[in-house]
Structures are given as structure tokens and as C-alpha cells.
Motif scaffolding. Structure first.
Motif, mmCIF file in Angstrom:
data_model
loop_
_atom_site.group_PDB
_atom_site.id
_atom_site.type_symbol
_atom_site.label_atom_id
_atom_site.label_comp_id
_atom_site.label_asym_id
_atom_site.label_seq_id
_atom_site.Cartn_x
_atom_site.Cartn_y
_atom_site.Cartn_z
ATOM 1 N N ALA A 108 0.706 -6.446 -2.320
ATOM 2 C CA ALA A 108 1.502 -5.523 -3.132
ATOM 3 C C ALA A 108 0.801 -4.174 -3.273
ATOM 4 O O ALA A 108 1.449 -3.118 -3.245
ATOM 5 C CB ALA A 108 1.783 -6.126 -4.501
ATOM 6 N N ASP A 109 -0.521 -4.191 -3.385
ATOM 7 C CA ASP A 109 -1.269 -2.932 -3.483
ATOM 8 C C ASP A 109 -1.153 -2.123 -2.184
ATOM 9 O O ASP A 109 -0.991 -0.904 -2.216
ATOM 10 C CB ASP A 109 -2.742 -3.207 -3.799
ATOM 11 C CG ASP A 109 -2.941 -3.819 -5.178
ATOM 12 O OD1 ASP A 109 -2.050 -3.649 -6.040
ATOM 13 O OD2 ASP A 109 -3.984 -4.463 -5.382
ATOM 14 N N LYS A 164 -10.275 -4.940 4.168
ATOM 15 C CA LYS A 164 -10.938 -5.584 3.023
ATOM 16 C C LYS A 164 -10.070 -6.661 2.385
ATOM 17 O O LYS A 164 -10.359 -7.127 1.284
ATOM 18 C CB LYS A 164 -11.304 -4.524 1.988
ATOM 19 C CG LYS A 164 -12.365 -3.566 2.481
ATOM 20 C CD LYS A 164 -12.626 -2.463 1.479
ATOM 21 C CE LYS A 164 -13.622 -1.484 2.058
ATOM 22 N NZ LYS A 164 -13.763 -0.289 1.213
ATOM 23 N N ASP A 165 -8.982 -7.042 3.062
ATOM 24 C CA ASP A 165 -8.077 -8.083 2.575
ATOM 25 C C ASP A 165 -7.535 -7.776 1.181
ATOM 26 O O ASP A 165 -7.429 -8.673 0.328
ATOM 27 C CB ASP A 165 -8.750 -9.464 2.593
ATOM 28 C CG ASP A 165 -9.031 -9.938 4.005
ATOM 29 O OD1 ASP A 165 -8.231 -9.621 4.903
ATOM 30 O OD2 ASP A 165 -10.054 -10.636 4.207
ATOM 31 N N GLN A 207 -4.419 9.033 3.834
ATOM 32 C CA GLN A 207 -3.745 7.899 3.202
ATOM 33 C C GLN A 207 -3.649 6.714 4.163
ATOM 34 O O GLN A 207 -3.878 5.569 3.760
ATOM 35 C CB GLN A 207 -2.339 8.296 2.747
ATOM 36 C CG GLN A 207 -2.314 9.219 1.543
ATOM 37 C CD GLN A 207 -0.888 9.649 1.227
ATOM 38 O OE1 GLN A 207 -0.241 10.317 2.020
ATOM 39 N NE2 GLN A 207 -0.420 9.252 0.058
ATOM 40 N N VAL A 208 -3.330 6.979 5.420
ATOM 41 C CA VAL A 208 -3.221 5.907 6.411
ATOM 42 C C VAL A 208 -4.585 5.253 6.635
ATOM 43 O O VAL A 208 -4.686 4.017 6.708
ATOM 44 C CB VAL A 208 -2.611 6.429 7.733
ATOM 45 C CG1 VAL A 208 -2.694 5.386 8.832
ATOM 46 C CG2 VAL A 208 -1.168 6.859 7.512
ATOM 47 N N ARG A 209 -5.629 6.057 6.715
ATOM 48 C CA ARG A 209 -6.975 5.481 6.847
ATOM 49 C C ARG A 209 -7.313 4.610 5.639
ATOM 50 O O ARG A 209 -7.935 3.556 5.776
ATOM 51 C CB ARG A 209 -8.016 6.594 7.017
ATOM 52 C CG ARG A 209 -8.083 7.149 8.430
ATOM 53 C CD ARG A 209 -9.351 7.982 8.652
ATOM 54 N NE ARG A 209 -9.558 8.988 7.631
ATOM 55 C CZ ARG A 209 -9.136 10.246 7.696
ATOM 56 N NH1 ARG A 209 -8.461 10.654 8.742
ATOM 57 N NH2 ARG A 209 -9.392 11.087 6.723
ATOM 58 N N GLY A 210 -6.882 5.044 4.460
ATOM 59 C CA GLY A 210 -7.111 4.244 3.265
ATOM 60 C C GLY A 210 -6.401 2.904 3.331
ATOM 61 O O GLY A 210 -6.957 1.871 2.938
ATOM 62 N N ILE A 211 -5.188 2.902 3.841
ATOM 63 C CA ILE A 211 -4.445 1.647 3.983
ATOM 64 C C ILE A 211 -5.145 0.735 4.987
ATOM 65 O O ILE A 211 -5.279 -0.474 4.759
ATOM 66 C CB ILE A 211 -2.982 1.917 4.412
ATOM 67 C CG1 ILE A 211 -2.223 2.595 3.269
ATOM 68 C CG2 ILE A 211 -2.283 0.617 4.818
ATOM 69 C CD1 ILE A 211 -0.845 3.102 3.667
ATOM 70 N N ARG A 212 -5.600 1.310 6.099
ATOM 71 C CA ARG A 212 -6.331 0.501 7.077
ATOM 72 C C ARG A 212 -7.558 -0.137 6.420
ATOM 73 O O ARG A 212 -7.839 -1.327 6.621
ATOM 74 C CB ARG A 212 -6.759 1.350 8.268
ATOM 75 C CG ARG A 212 -7.442 0.498 9.360
ATOM 76 C CD ARG A 212 -7.906 1.298 10.549
ATOM 77 N NE ARG A 212 -8.885 2.274 10.116
ATOM 78 C CZ ARG A 212 -8.924 3.545 10.520
ATOM 79 N NH1 ARG A 212 -8.031 3.994 11.379
ATOM 80 N NH2 ARG A 212 -9.844 4.365 10.074
ATOM 81 N N GLY A 213 -8.265 0.622 5.609
ATOM 82 C CA GLY A 213 -9.418 0.084 4.903
ATOM 83 C C GLY A 213 -9.034 -1.038 3.951
ATOM 84 O O GLY A 213 -9.758 -2.030 3.822
ATOM 85 N N MET A 214 -7.887 -0.887 3.307
ATOM 86 C CA MET A 214 -7.413 -1.947 2.411
ATOM 87 C C MET A 214 -7.136 -3.221 3.191
ATOM 88 O O MET A 214 -7.482 -4.325 2.739
ATOM 89 C CB MET A 214 -6.154 -1.498 1.667
ATOM 90 C CG MET A 214 -6.383 -0.381 0.668
ATOM 91 S SD MET A 214 -4.837 0.213 -0.064
ATOM 92 C CE MET A 214 -4.499 -1.119 -1.231
ATOM 93 N N VAL A 215 -6.524 -3.099 4.359
ATOM 94 C CA VAL A 215 -6.236 -4.272 5.190
ATOM 95 C C VAL A 215 -7.539 -4.910 5.644
ATOM 96 O O VAL A 215 -7.694 -6.146 5.590
ATOM 97 C CB VAL A 215 -5.345 -3.890 6.403
ATOM 98 C CG1 VAL A 215 -5.242 -5.046 7.395
ATOM 99 C CG2 VAL A 215 -3.965 -3.455 5.938
#
Length: 103
Positions: A50-51, A45-46, A35-43
Motif C-alpha cells: 500500500a505504501d 527493501k520489501d 520519485q521513481v528511484r524512491g519506489i524502486r528502493g521501496m521494492v
């Protein structure tokens, strides 16, 4: 069982866990790590703030669930054993741990 040399760097205590308990805890930690890696990927990718915050809240919930499971095991095992053996100082240790968890 971990030897004293394999214990955390901050203490000399260890906890014996069954293979099943260890497997469950590691599985939870692996999910949290993902989950943390997924959040890093979201950051990276800008992604919309809220997501990201929603995913961060999910990680917090997962860590809390991990802590609840580990705390329950600690109380049922380590704390109960030490109290039965007359090691009442474990109560102060438990109180300190709970205070840290509730910050």
C-alpha cells in the motif's frame, strides 16, 4: 534550439523553448525520476504494498502535471502557429495526441 539531428528518432519536428520553460520541464522530470528511484528502493527493501502504491499514484500525478504543462504550451505555441499558417493538419495531430494521452 535543437537541430533536426537532435530531434527525437521518430519525427523531424522540434520545438524551440525558452531557457526558463526548458528549465521548468527538466526540473519536473528530475523530480519524477527521483520519485521513481524512491519506489524502486521501496521494492528492493520489501516495503508494504500500500505504501508503494501511494508513491506510485504520486508519480502518476506528477507525470500528469508534466503532460498538462507541456500540452498547454504545445497548444499555445506550436498548434496556434500552425493554424495561423494554414496548416490545419496540426488539428488531426493534436487529436491523435490527446487520444494517446487519454488511454
Amino acid at each position: 534550439m535543437m537541430s533536426d539531428k537532435e530531434a527525437c528518432g521518430y519525427c523531424s519536428k522540434t520545438t524551440e523553448r525558452s531557457a526558463e520553460e526548458r528549465k521548468k520541464l527538466i526540473h519536473r522530470l528530475n523530480r519524477i525520476e527521483g520519485q521513481v528511484r524512491g519506489i524502486r528502493g521501496m521494492v528492493e527493501k520489501d516495503a508494504y504494498c500500500a505504501d508503494i502504491l501511494i508513491q506510485s499514484a504520486a508519480v502518476n500525478a506528477a507525470v500528469n502535471a508534466f503532460n498538462k504543462e507541456l500540452l498547454a504550451s504545445h497548444i499555445r505555441g506550436c498548434v496556434a502557429k500552425d493554424i495561423r499558417e494554414g496548416k490545419d493538419e496540426v488539428i488531426d495531430e493534436l487529436v491523435a495526441t490527446l487520444q494517446k494521452l487519454m488511454k
